[in-house]
Design a protein around this motif. Structure first.
Motif, PDB file in Angstrom:
ATOM      1  N   TYR A   1      -7.319   1.400   1.544  1.00  0.00           N
ATOM      2  CA  TYR A   1      -7.214   2.819   1.217  1.00  0.00           C
ATOM      3  C   TYR A   1      -8.391   3.602   1.768  1.00  0.00           C
ATOM      4  CZ  TYR A   1      -3.252   2.404  -1.993  1.00  0.00           C
ATOM      5  OH  TYR A   1      -1.999   2.218  -2.528  1.00  0.00           O
ATOM      6  N   PHE A   2      -9.594   3.042   1.612  1.00  0.00           N
ATOM      7  CA  PHE A   2     -10.774   3.771   2.073  1.00  0.00           C
ATOM      8  C   PHE A   2     -10.685   4.020   3.587  1.00  0.00           C
ATOM      9  CE2 PHE A   2     -13.190   1.637  -1.640  1.00  0.00           C
ATOM     10  CZ  PHE A   2     -12.751   2.628  -2.506  1.00  0.00           C
TER      11      PHE A   2
ATOM     12  N   ASP B   1      -8.263   6.722   4.204  1.00  0.00           N
ATOM     13  CA  ASP B   1      -8.785   8.027   3.816  1.00  0.00           C
ATOM     14  C   ASP B   1      -9.731   8.612   4.860  1.00  0.00           C
ATOM     15  OD1 ASP B   1      -7.337   8.142   1.538  1.00  0.00           O
ATOM     16  OD2 ASP B   1      -8.917   7.339   0.232  1.00  0.00           O
TER      17      ASP B   1
ATOM     18  N   LYS C   1       0.644   5.600   0.131  1.00  0.00           N
ATOM     19  CA  LYS C   1      -0.182   6.805   0.150  1.00  0.00           C
ATOM     20  C   LYS C   1       0.773   7.993   0.158  1.00  0.00           C
ATOM     21  CE  LYS C   1      -4.195   8.661   0.318  1.00  0.00           C
ATOM     22  NZ  LYS C   1      -5.284   8.253  -0.585  1.00  0.00           N
TER      23      LYS C   1
ATOM     24  N   PHE D   1      -7.189  -4.257  -1.249  1.00  0.00           N
ATOM     25  CA  PHE D   1      -6.320  -3.098  -1.064  1.00  0.00           C
ATOM     26  C   PHE D   1      -7.104  -1.801  -1.146  1.00  0.00           C
ATOM     27  CE2 PHE D   1      -4.913  -0.756  -4.948  1.00  0.00           C
ATOM     28  CZ  PHE D   1      -5.830  -1.309  -5.829  1.00  0.00           C
ATOM     29  N   GLU D   2      -8.197  -1.800  -1.937  1.00  0.00           N
ATOM     30  CA  GLU D   2      -8.958  -0.546  -2.029  1.00  0.00           C
ATOM     31  C   GLU D   2      -9.656  -0.244  -0.711  1.00  0.00           C
ATOM     32  OE1 GLU D   2     -10.092  -3.348  -2.953  1.00  0.00           O
ATOM     33  OE2 GLU D   2     -12.238  -3.420  -3.265  1.00  0.00           O
TER      34      GLU D   2
ATOM     35  N   LEU E   1       0.856  -1.179   0.000  1.00  0.00           N
ATOM     36  CA  LEU E   1       0.000   0.000   0.000  1.00  0.00           C
ATOM     37  C   LEU E   1       0.892   1.229   0.000  1.00  0.00           C
ATOM     38  CD1 LEU E   1      -3.226   0.478   1.900  1.00  0.00           C
ATOM     39  CD2 LEU E   1      -1.489   2.162   2.373  1.00  0.00           C
TER      40      LEU E   1
END
Lengths: 159, 1123
Positions: free
Chosen positions: A110-111, A114, A17, A106-107, A15
């Motif tokens: 991320y969420f 976030d 960011k 993986f999304e 991951l």
């Protein structure tokens, strides 16, 4: 905060960011530097490194390294707390989170991130509120997915 | 249509979703790249379909591939498509992909503006949220500008979820579009008291970040933050607030007083280490700012660092490596201000050097630097040397090496008491394999050998051994970083070859064929220094009846040098062939039994002496050289200003108080100084200082301590014959003991002699720092050398330069000497003629004709006249003509208030003393007699006084310290004390002198007036637009304005004129409008806004002193009324 990276013991990125805009080439270089630096550390060393003008705070959870870069004035211990809080959030969401959860979803990872951090700052310090907003968006997604006749993106847990 | 949809969903059954992709990649470990390229082909197909679900799936897969390092920028447009889906599921994926893949230069970003605006105003808060989150990653200056208003509205959204996101993203918007800060700030401030804690903490975060960049703007929020700090229980927020205070306290010392109590309470009470650490850091920062800032009076408010150091000790002793690390890190900050309190924990820090964690060892190393003393240096370095031997990684070992050198060489080798020990440490360090710091060791060797004269014999012996064993250093290719040391060795052996015991052997070592494998620059030094050795050997052999040795040496040179003549390196080749021919010639002479040693050694005669780094300053600037003059046209200021749009975020504080060039921070200066020193040390051709400016070298004691060289053959890797530094530790100990014993003896003697009645025994316990005397003295010398120019009161004074030329017209003037200008002026020449030409014509007393034939000739004339005119009038307000006419008719007195070019480099801003003005007067004898016994006197006014030497009365004149032969000019400087600088002044003065002719001498007197214009009190000070804007905003300035009519010159000439005559600097220039700045010697700011339209120039001015401003404006007006 400048960036957060998750990578495995083998140095595979799980991951990334980036809180500041950066070209792909710079990103790749940083990722390479970070993995070599962090993976070379011995067990029971401290979790802080100096890299250029940034402080690198890393922590290993099972087979996964969490690596956070912050500006030099930042508080290292707070950065560790941030990493830990993120792991807690992942754990709460996936239930006993493991590396595979993050690979296959993986999304989602991320969420969750976030909702916790935004633009390099802490967005929400309360675990409950973060969880609630993730659930709410997921609900919305499920509904939306139904409407479109889309198979759920939720993971096959048997792997 | 329906069919299409059905078809689409059937196709999709066979599509891979993300999970399939991940699984596939994991199953194709061997041919991952191939597998992925087929996947990317599939994805490209999927993206061509109309079905948004398929597209979203494809984009999701792409996001994953992007993380694996594949380029997906080609799909940017598809990402935008997915972003604009109305379904949250897809929108979310689209925004995620965008936030991962887009960066500032992605061109499709501009297509997203409207979509994002739509999403921001969506009724669904999660749509808005997802758009804000995505935007925070890829916001560009354009997006920031276009969406700033929408986001600002969202800061007052009903949902806290949106509010906190909007607040956080506002920070990114500020960064990209600084103009938005001002309108958004009130609302942001409001959010500090938002009922929702999440929004509140978001606002705290943003303001903390902003304040860190420019604390001054946020001082007014201190009370609000103080309230938050005492009420909040959220540690995350508390840490941020305390950090913010850390940034604010240096600006507002009174804050410290309020903070110290809550901070101390937190330090004692909190269980959260992160919070404790932040508090300690802020307290340290507070102390630091007090100790360095001008807030000395407030330093008492911060307690001594006792509490912090104690807490840090607990951290360092903790078993948690993280706390240990942070403890050391914070300790190094305290070290800067309170080295004593850290030094008491030396034991603990030395212990950390043994830690197995490299990060911790590095931090401990940092601390050591500040902890050494004469007493413990050897011990600490010994410990470090053990670590050097043990260190596994080269990085850490190199770090150790540089630290050892840093520690030893710091503050001019202050802590080294025995340089033999240091040399042997350096030699031991050359044993390090694969270090990158060979040049560092080399430069240290050179530096020490050059500056510590007493050590040269020893150093030369060591270097000779090194050269002899050069194969050990260069044997392995990996080690060649260290071969730089040979550079130093060869040079030291050559330069100080008179100390060599066996120069022949060293010469032989320097000419070995193996040398040719060394890098070129080292070979060059070898060749050159071989020649020096050769000269030394010849000299030693002179007087020896048997000349075989000398001839053998020549033969050796002739045999070996051709190898270097063939070198590919130009430097080596050139030197070698030159020296080879020389030696051949010498050999010829030798065969004829000619004594040539003297001549040969003359080639390398002269001793290299160290020069103080500041020596250059003492060299006066040659007359006529203006160091500050532009060689080319200066770049327009406005351009460079435009390149700094982020002005409000700049970290640097507005420092309008000093010229820019003095702002180079100490570190940078130190670095440059160091670099310069290094360079000088390395440069064998460095010009020696003149003997007068050199410190007298004292021969140091301790030469008798040169030990017998120990031959250590048992350890193969060690360079044989080199002494172990350890033995010096012992020797040094003995030396100190001996010294102490001697001292005691002396003291006893004294006491015996004195037999003091009290009879109290002197405590001769542990030796103190002062007791330890160094065995060698370091020559030079970073300090300022003794001032030679004592007649200059201080270089920091503003100077009013006035030029007085004396024409002694005892004889009638020759035609060429006539200055038509003056007569015309006195006769009332047209003062306000608009054209230069007219004035010139008028002054040249010629009828105004403009026939084309005459033009060229006239031009010549004009040029000549212009020069003359320039000399006399240009800088001269017309009002001064009065004082002129009052002059003795025999003399011309020329005033140039602050007009000579040399003045610029002299003015350094006299912040130390705003009440002194130096007047430089140039006396020029234009007559044909000798002038002597000149005495300069000025009638003091209440405001301005000539500074006279102590003991002289208020009406005594000052003797001008020179005499003037005919045609000679010289300059003298006089210091005036000025109380108030807001008004211009005129001082009457007289110059008396004796005119000496061949047959007679007469006493003459010359009256003059010194005109102190207000302009003369201004110092050209550069100012930057942000600082300038702040200055104007501050509202402390009074304004005034002036209008100039009929100014007919290009705008940049006009500006240049104001800059030149009135000491302003242009802050910013836009078209026909410019802002300018200057500063008085007493710190008044003067700001001008100059606008021009046609022939009218309007100047709006602001200054904190209205009278001064009025006068400056009058003077500017006068300047322009003359053109």
């Amino acid at each position: 905060m400048r960036f957060l990276l998750l990578f495995s013991r083998q140095g595979k990125l799980r991951l990334q960011k980036w809180f500041t805009s950066m070209s792909d080439r710079e990103k790749k270089k940083i990722i390479r530097d970070m993995t070599t630096m962090v993976l070379a550390r011995q067990a029971r060393s401290c979790n802080f490194l100096q890299w250029k003008d940034l402080k690198i705070i890393y922590k290993r959870y099972a087979s996964l390294y969490f690596c956070l870069a912050v500006e030099s004035q930042e508080n290292e211990l707070l950065a560790l707390e941030i990493i830990h809080r993120y792991v807690e959030l992942l754990d709460k969401y996936f239930g006993n989170v493991c590396e595979l959860d993050i690979i296959f979803n993986f999304e989602k990872a991320y969420f969750i991130l976030d909702e916790f951090l935004m633009g390099g700052e802490i967005q929400e310090t309360s675990k409950q509120i973060v969880n609630r907003s993730i659930e709410a968006s997921d609900m919305l997604q499920e509904l939306g997915g139904y409407a479109a006749g889309c198979p759920s993106l939720s993971p096959p847990r048997s792997l | 249509m329906a069919l299409k949809i059905v078809k689409g969903s059937i196709d999709r059954m066979f599509d891979k979703n993300l999970q399939d992709l991940v699984r596939g990649i994991r199953n194709h470990k061997e041919d991952e790249a191939k597998y992925i390229s087929t996947c990317i082909d599939e994805i490209k197909q999927e993206l061509k379909q109309d079905n948004i679900a398929v597209k979203a799936n494809a984009v999701c897969k792409l996001t994953y591939l992007q993380m694996l390092g594949y380029d997906v920028s080609w799909a940017a447009f598809n990402i935008v498509e997915v972003m604009s889906s109305s379904k949250f599921t897809y929108k979310r994926i689209g925004y995620l992909a965008a936030s991962q893949c887009f960066h500032e230069n992605t061109d499709v970003i501009m297509l997203t503006t409207n979509q994002i605006r739509k999403d921001l105003s969506s009724p669904n808060q999660y749509d808005t949220g997802v758009a804000l989150t995505g935007l925070s990653c890829f916001v560009t200056p354009d997006l920031a500008r276009d969406l700033a208003n929408d986001i600002m509205t969202l800061m007052s959204h009903t949902k806290p979820y949106i509010r906190k996101k909007a607040v956080l993203i506002m920070y990114k918007v500020f960064l990209k579009y600084p103009e938005s800060l001002r309108p958004a700030f009130p609302r942001l401030k409001e959010k500090l008291e938002d009922p929702d804690p999440g929004v509140q903490s978001a606002a705290v975060n943003v303001i903390c970040e902003l304040a860190r960049r420019n604390p001054k703007n946020y001082l007014s929020l201190a009370p609000l933050f103080f309230k938050l700090m005492t009420s909040s229980t959220n540690n995350w927020v508390l840490i941020k607030i305390i950090k913010l205070f850390g940034a604010l306290t240096p600006l507002e010392p009174r804050l410290g007083k309020k903070l110290i109590e809550p901070l101390t309470n937190l330090i004692h009470s909190t269980s959260a280490m992160s919070l404790l650490y932040e508090c300690v850091n802020t307290v340290i920062a507070g102390q630091y700012s007090c100790s360095v800032g001008n807030t000395k009076s407030h330093s008492a408010q911060w307690p001594q660092p006792f509490l912090c150091v104690q807490k840090l000790r607990i951290l360092i002793e903790d078993s948690d490596q993280n706390l240990k690390y942070l403890g050391l890190l914070a300790m190094s900050k305290i070290l800067k201000t309170h080295p004593k309190s850290v030094q008491s924990h030396k034991d603990l820090i030395l212990q950390c050097l043994d830690d197995k964690d490299e990060s911790i060892r590095l931090r401990a190393l940092d601390l050591l630097y500040g902890m050494v003393s004469k007493k413990n240096l050897m011990e600490i370095v010994k410990k470090l040397m053990i670590h050097v031997d043990k260190a596994e990684g080269t990085t850490y070992r190199d770090e150790l090496l540089t630290k050892i050198i840093d520690i030893c060489s710091q503050s001019n080798y202050q802590y080294i008491t025995n340089f033999e020990w240091y040399i042997s440490i350096l030699v031991e360090l050359t044993r390090l394999e694969g270090t990158r710091h060979g040049h560092l060791i080399a430069s240290q060797m050179l530096d020490v050998a050059i500056r510590v004269k007493a050590i040269r014999a020893f150093a030369v012996a060591q270097m000779a051994t090194l050269l002899d064993n050069a194969h050990l250093l260069t044997g392995n290719m990996q080690r060649n970083g260290i071969c730089e040391v040979l550079y130093a060795s060869a040079w030291i052996c050559g330069e100080f070859s008179e100390h060599l015991e066996n120069p022949m052997q060293t010469l032989e070592a320097m000419l070995r064929p193996k040398v040719a494998t060394l890098p070129g620059h080292i070979q060059a030094v070898y060749v050159q220094n071989a020649a020096k050795l050769f000269a030394t050997i010849l000299k030693n052999q002179e007087g020896n009846t048997d000349s075989t040795t000398a001839q053998e040496t020549s033969q050796l040179m002739i045999d070996r040098l051709p190898l270097f003549v063939q070198s590919a390196n130009l430097e080596v080749q050139e030197r070698a062939s030159c020296i080879l021919q020389l030696v051949k010639y010498i050999q010829k002479l030798q065969q004829k039994d000619v004594e040539i040693a003297e001549e040969v050694s003359a080639l390398f005669a002269g001793e290299l002496n160290p020069v103080a780094p500041k020596a250059q300053k003492k060299v006066p600037v040659p007359e006529g050289l203006d160091l500050d003059a532009w060689i080319n046209e200066p770049p327009s200021e406005s351009e460079s200003e435009d390149e700094q749009p982020k002005a409000i975020f700049t970290k640097e504080e507005p420092k309008h108080s000093r010229p820019r060039h003095t702002e180079v921070d100490e570190k940078e200066l130190a670095r440059r100084r160091e670099a310069r020193k290094q360079e000088q040390a390395n440069n064998p051709f460095y010009i020696k200082a003149s003997p007068s400016s050199q410190k007298v070298y004292q021969d140091a004691p301790g030469v008798e301590h040169i030990p017998v060289v120990q031959i250590d053959l048992s350890v193969p890797l060690k360079v044989p014959g080199l002494p172990m530094s350890d033995q010096y530790v012992k020797l040094e100990e003995e030396r100190r003991q001996k010294e102490r014993a001697e001292k005691k003896k002396k003291e006893k003697k004294k006491r015996k002699e004195k037999r003091s009645g009290r009879g109290r025994k002197h405590d001769s316990g542990p030796e103190s720092e002062e007791d330890i005397t160094p065995a060698h003295v370091v020559d030079i010398v970073t300090e300022e050398m003794p001032e030679d120019h004592n007649h200059l009161p201080s270089p920091y004074l503003s100077k009013v330069k006035i030029c007085i030329c004396i024409f002694y017209l005892s004889r009638p003037l020759a035609d060429s000497e006539k200055l038509p200008v003056r007569s015309h002026r006195a006769a009332g020449a047209p003062k306000s003629s608009a054209e230069d030409g007219e004035v010139e014509n008028a002054t040249s007393q010629e009828p105004k004709k403009k026939s084309s034939k005459e033009k060229r000739e006239k031009k010549k004339d004009k040029d000549r006249e212009r020069k003359v005119r320039f000399g006399c009038w240009k800088h001269f307000p017309p009002s001064e003509t009065d004082s002129w006419s009052a002059l003795n008719s025999l003399f011309f007195l020329f005033f140039f208030p602050l007009a000579l070019p040399t003045k610029v480099c002299d003015i350094q801003g006299n912040l130390q003393d705003g009440s002194q003005v130096v007047v430089s007067v140039i006396f020029e004898n234009k007559c044909e007699s000798f002038l002597k016994s000149m005495e300069f006197n000025v009638l003091d006014s209440l405001n301005s006084k000539l500074q006279r030497p102590e003991g002289s009365g208020p009406h005594d004149g000052l003797t001008v310290p020179f005499q003037l032969p005919p045609g000679v000019s010289n300059e003298a400087r006089f210091v005036f004390t000025v109380q108030s600088i807001v008004m211009p002044q005129k001082l009457k003065g007289t110059l008396t002198f004796i005119v000496k002719n061949e047959d007679s001498s007469t006493h003459e007197k010359l009256d003059f007036k010194l005109h102190f214009t207000c302009t003369s009190y201004l110092i050209t000070t550069p100012c930057y637009s942000d600082a300038f804007a702040k200055l104007l905003e501050s509202g402390d300035l009074k304004s005034s304005s002036v209008r100039l009519e009929g100014v007919n010159m290009p705008f940049h000439h006009l500006l240049a004129r104001i800059c030149f005559h009135h000491h302003f600097s242009v802050v910013e220039r836009i078209d026909s409008c410019a802002s300018m700045y200057s500063r008085s010697i007493q710190g008044h700011h003067v700001c001008l806004l100059v606008k021009t339209s046609g022939q009218t120039v309007s100047i709006d001015a602001k200054c904190d002193e209205p009278t001064l401003l009025g006068n400056v404006l009058d003077e500017i007006k006068q300047t322009f009324s003359q053109c």
